[in-house]
Design an enzyme around this catalytic site. Structure first.
Site, PDB file in Angstrom:
ATOM      1  N   ASP A   4      -0.612  -2.073  13.757  1.00  0.00           N
ATOM      2  CA  ASP A   4      -0.878  -1.249  12.580  1.00  0.00           C
ATOM      3  C   ASP A   4      -0.795   0.174  13.119  1.00  0.00           C
ATOM      4  O   ASP A   4      -1.729   0.664  13.755  1.00  0.00           O
ATOM      5  CB  ASP A   4      -2.287  -1.554  12.044  1.00  0.00           C
ATOM      6  CG  ASP A   4      -2.656  -0.672  10.870  1.00  0.00           C
ATOM      7  OD1 ASP A   4      -1.870   0.230  10.531  1.00  0.00           O
ATOM      8  OD2 ASP A   4      -3.751  -0.885  10.303  1.00  0.00           O
ATOM      9  N   GLU A  49      -4.362  -6.321  12.119  1.00  0.00           N
ATOM     10  CA  GLU A  49      -5.698  -5.719  12.119  1.00  0.00           C
ATOM     11  C   GLU A  49      -6.768  -6.699  12.623  1.00  0.00           C
ATOM     12  O   GLU A  49      -7.472  -6.421  13.596  1.00  0.00           O
ATOM     13  CB  GLU A  49      -6.052  -5.234  10.694  1.00  0.00           C
ATOM     14  CG  GLU A  49      -5.178  -4.062  10.252  1.00  0.00           C
ATOM     15  CD  GLU A  49      -5.233  -3.765   8.753  1.00  0.00           C
ATOM     16  OE1 GLU A  49      -5.218  -4.709   7.945  1.00  0.00           O
ATOM     17  OE2 GLU A  49      -5.279  -2.574   8.383  1.00  0.00           O
ATOM     18  N   ASP A  66       0.840  -1.203   0.000  1.00  0.00           N
ATOM     19  CA  ASP A  66       0.000   0.000   0.000  1.00  0.00           C
ATOM     20  C   ASP A  66       0.875   1.253   0.000  1.00  0.00           C
ATOM     21  O   ASP A  66       2.025   1.213   0.423  1.00  0.00           O
ATOM     22  CB  ASP A  66      -0.883   0.028   1.257  1.00  0.00           C
ATOM     23  CG  ASP A  66      -1.675  -1.252   1.411  1.00  0.00           C
ATOM     24  OD1 ASP A  66      -1.714  -1.771   2.529  1.00  0.00           O
ATOM     25  OD2 ASP A  66      -2.227  -1.730   0.409  1.00  0.00           O
ATOM     26  N   GLU A  73       2.769  -3.414  10.414  1.00  0.00           N
ATOM     27  CA  GLU A  73       2.284  -3.382   9.033  1.00  0.00           C
ATOM     28  C   GLU A  73       3.245  -2.599   8.139  1.00  0.00           C
ATOM     29  O   GLU A  73       3.352  -2.865   6.945  1.00  0.00           O
ATOM     30  CB  GLU A  73       0.905  -2.720   9.026  1.00  0.00           C
ATOM     31  CG  GLU A  73       0.215  -2.729   7.695  1.00  0.00           C
ATOM     32  CD  GLU A  73      -0.716  -1.555   7.542  1.00  0.00           C
ATOM     33  OE1 GLU A  73      -1.660  -1.440   8.318  1.00  0.00           O
ATOM     34  OE2 GLU A  73      -0.481  -0.749   6.628  1.00  0.00           O
ATOM     35  N   GLU A  74       3.961  -1.653   8.714  1.00  0.00           N
ATOM     36  CA  GLU A  74       4.853  -0.797   7.927  1.00  0.00           C
ATOM     37  C   GLU A  74       6.235  -1.385   7.685  1.00  0.00           C
ATOM     38  O   GLU A  74       7.045  -0.772   6.991  1.00  0.00           O
ATOM     39  CB  GLU A  74       5.010   0.566   8.619  1.00  0.00           C
ATOM     40  CG  GLU A  74       3.727   1.365   8.700  1.00  0.00           C
ATOM     41  CD  GLU A  74       3.112   1.638   7.325  1.00  0.00           C
ATOM     42  OE1 GLU A  74       3.840   1.707   6.329  1.00  0.00           O
ATOM     43  OE2 GLU A  74       1.879   1.741   7.258  1.00  0.00           O
ATOM     44  N   ASP A 129       2.186   7.574   8.730  1.00  0.00           N
ATOM     45  CA  ASP A 129       2.331   6.132   9.004  1.00  0.00           C
ATOM     46  C   ASP A 129       3.728   5.857   9.540  1.00  0.00           C
ATOM     47  O   ASP A 129       3.924   5.145  10.514  1.00  0.00           O
ATOM     48  CB  ASP A 129       2.210   5.283   7.732  1.00  0.00           C
ATOM     49  CG  ASP A 129       0.861   5.341   7.094  1.00  0.00           C
ATOM     50  OD1 ASP A 129       0.338   6.439   6.960  1.00  0.00           O
ATOM     51  OD2 ASP A 129       0.350   4.273   6.716  1.00  0.00           O
ATOM     52  N   LEU A 170      -0.827   3.196  11.936  1.00  0.00           N
ATOM     53  CA  LEU A 170      -1.840   4.164  11.512  1.00  0.00           C
ATOM     54  C   LEU A 170      -2.819   3.469  10.567  1.00  0.00           C
ATOM     55  O   LEU A 170      -2.453   3.097   9.464  1.00  0.00           O
ATOM     56  CB  LEU A 170      -1.188   5.365  10.826  1.00  0.00           C
ATOM     57  CG  LEU A 170      -1.947   6.657  11.062  1.00  0.00           C
ATOM     58  CD1 LEU A 170      -1.861   7.104  12.512  1.00  0.00           C
ATOM     59  CD2 LEU A 170      -1.430   7.744  10.174  1.00  0.00           C
ATOM     60  N   ASP A 171      -4.016   3.275  11.056  1.00  0.00           N
ATOM     61  CA  ASP A 171      -5.048   2.591  10.279  1.00  0.00           C
ATOM     62  C   ASP A 171      -5.979   3.625   9.658  1.00  0.00           C
ATOM     63  O   ASP A 171      -6.422   4.545  10.345  1.00  0.00           O
ATOM     64  CB  ASP A 171      -5.847   1.665  11.212  1.00  0.00           C
ATOM     65  CG  ASP A 171      -7.002   1.013  10.500  1.00  0.00           C
ATOM     66  OD1 ASP A 171      -6.750   0.209   9.582  1.00  0.00           O
ATOM     67  OD2 ASP A 171      -8.158   1.338  10.832  1.00  0.00           O
TER      68      ASP A 171
END
Ligand code: AHG
Ligand code: MN
Ligand code: MN
Length: 334
Positions: free
Chosen positions: A115, A274, A63, A92-93, A69, A117-118
């Site tokens: 995560d 998530e 993404d 996630e990053e 983020d 920053l969702d």
């Protein structure tokens, strides 16, 4: 006036209830609270300073990465590093997990998945974003660095999970497996204060939350289920931030779905960062969370850090209804 209970005070009180509690998890949760305050400050400043926009790279899940983020990712890792209770972070990053160096005289017993920053596509337009986190007790020996097996645990093995919603007000919601409590940030004193003790999700509600733009890319039975939601006059709400959508459902009742599409054959959302933490919280509040194969999310085997999963989560009666609907209409054996 009721006496204010701050997040720190609440966490320490909780620790005292367990005679064998060593305080390590307490410290870790407090570190997360500190990171959340720093991220909140930056999220609120985002419209004022030049921190907005796509940073120009893709994250490990493919993404677009926005600058906040990256900032949030670094803040959480720094706070966890300083506290000394966490031996590793998977985010996630980040492609790989990060090993945190031990702090003198401390045995770091936990790993954190997050995560940071969702809902990052919402940042530029002043719409709510969030942070999701999960905490596992490590499986590897405390004398060495953390290992992959420490992270590849099922959601049922979570010791604690939570989320922060940076919204009209900022709220931190977490569970250590003994109910769910919510704390609203009072900016005037800079503290998260207990505002929503023992949160319970309604058995059912009037909302469904799904990206209906993908309607034609869903399986037939999923399209039929969505038709039924619409036929029943349920109200559609979809923010594009799972934290925000589920936070509303937590209070008002409803169902959130991210099924498989042609592009995301296993769903888009990440199991580790998530689906599992949010399912842990929703189940603790009395809700349910399954995938579109009708398996409980928290029992799904985790084979890799960035594994994706489909998800159907929310009010228990609505998830059960959806399950019965799919069992009845699915073209394939489930
Ligand atoms: P993130 O910003 O961390 O990548 O997460 C966004 C997630 C989730 O929060 C949201 O529900 C979903 O992606 C939105 O995806 P679509 O735009 O495909 O609906
Ligand atoms: Mn997300
Ligand atoms: Mn994210």
């Amino acid at each position: 006036m009721n006496r204010i209970i701050t997040l720190d005070e609440f966490i320490i009180r909780g620790q005292k209830q367990y005679t064998d509690s060593t305080g390590h998890l307490t410290r870790l949760l407090r570190d997360i609270g500190i990171a959340a305050k720093i991220v909140n400050r930056e999220v609120n400043k985002a419209g004022l300073v030049n921190i907005l926009g796509v940073a120009g790279s893709d994250n490990a899940s493919g993404d677009d990465v926005q600058k906040l983020d990256i900032f949030a990712n670094e803040v959480f890792i720094d706070c966890l590093k300083n506290g000394g209770e966490c031996c590793g972070v998977a985010s996630e990053e980040l492609e790989e997990f990060v090993v945190l160096d031990p702090v003198k005289n401390k045995d770091a017993q936990y790993v954190v998945v997050m995560d940071p920053l969702d809902g990052s596509s919402n940042i530029d337009v002043n719409v709510s974003v969030g942070t999701i986190f999960g905490i596992y007790k490590r499986k590897s020996d405390c004398s060495g660095p953390c290992e992959m097996a420490d992270f590849l645990q099922t959601g049922a093995e979570l010791v604690a999970a939570g989320y922060v919603l940076y919204g009209t007000s900022t709220i931190l919601v977490y569970s250590t497996g003994n109910g769910v409590n919510g704390f609203t940030l009072d900016p005037s004193i800079g503290e998260f204060c207990l505002s929503h003790p023992d949160m319970k999700i309604p058995d059912a509600g009037n909302y469904y939350s799904v990206n209906q733009g993908y309607y034609l890319k869903f399986d037939l039975e999923m399209r039929r289920y969505i038709d039924q939601c619409s036929d029943s006059n349920l109200r559609l709400r979809y923010i594009g931030s799972m934290v925000s959508d589920l936070h509303r459902i937590m209070f008002q009742g409803g169902i959130f779905l991210y099924p498989n599409t042609r592009k995301y054959v296993n769903g888009k959302l990440r199991l580790l960062y998530e689906c599992n933490p949010m399912s842990f919280i929703i189940e603790q509040a009395g809700g349910l969370a399954i995938n579109t194969k009708l398996q409980r999310i928290l029992e799904l085997p985790v084979a890799s850090l960035h594994q994706r999963s489909t998800i159907v989560i929310g009010s228990p009666d609505m998830v059960k209804d959806m399950k019965a609907f799919i069992e009845r209409y699915s073209a394939v054996e489930i």
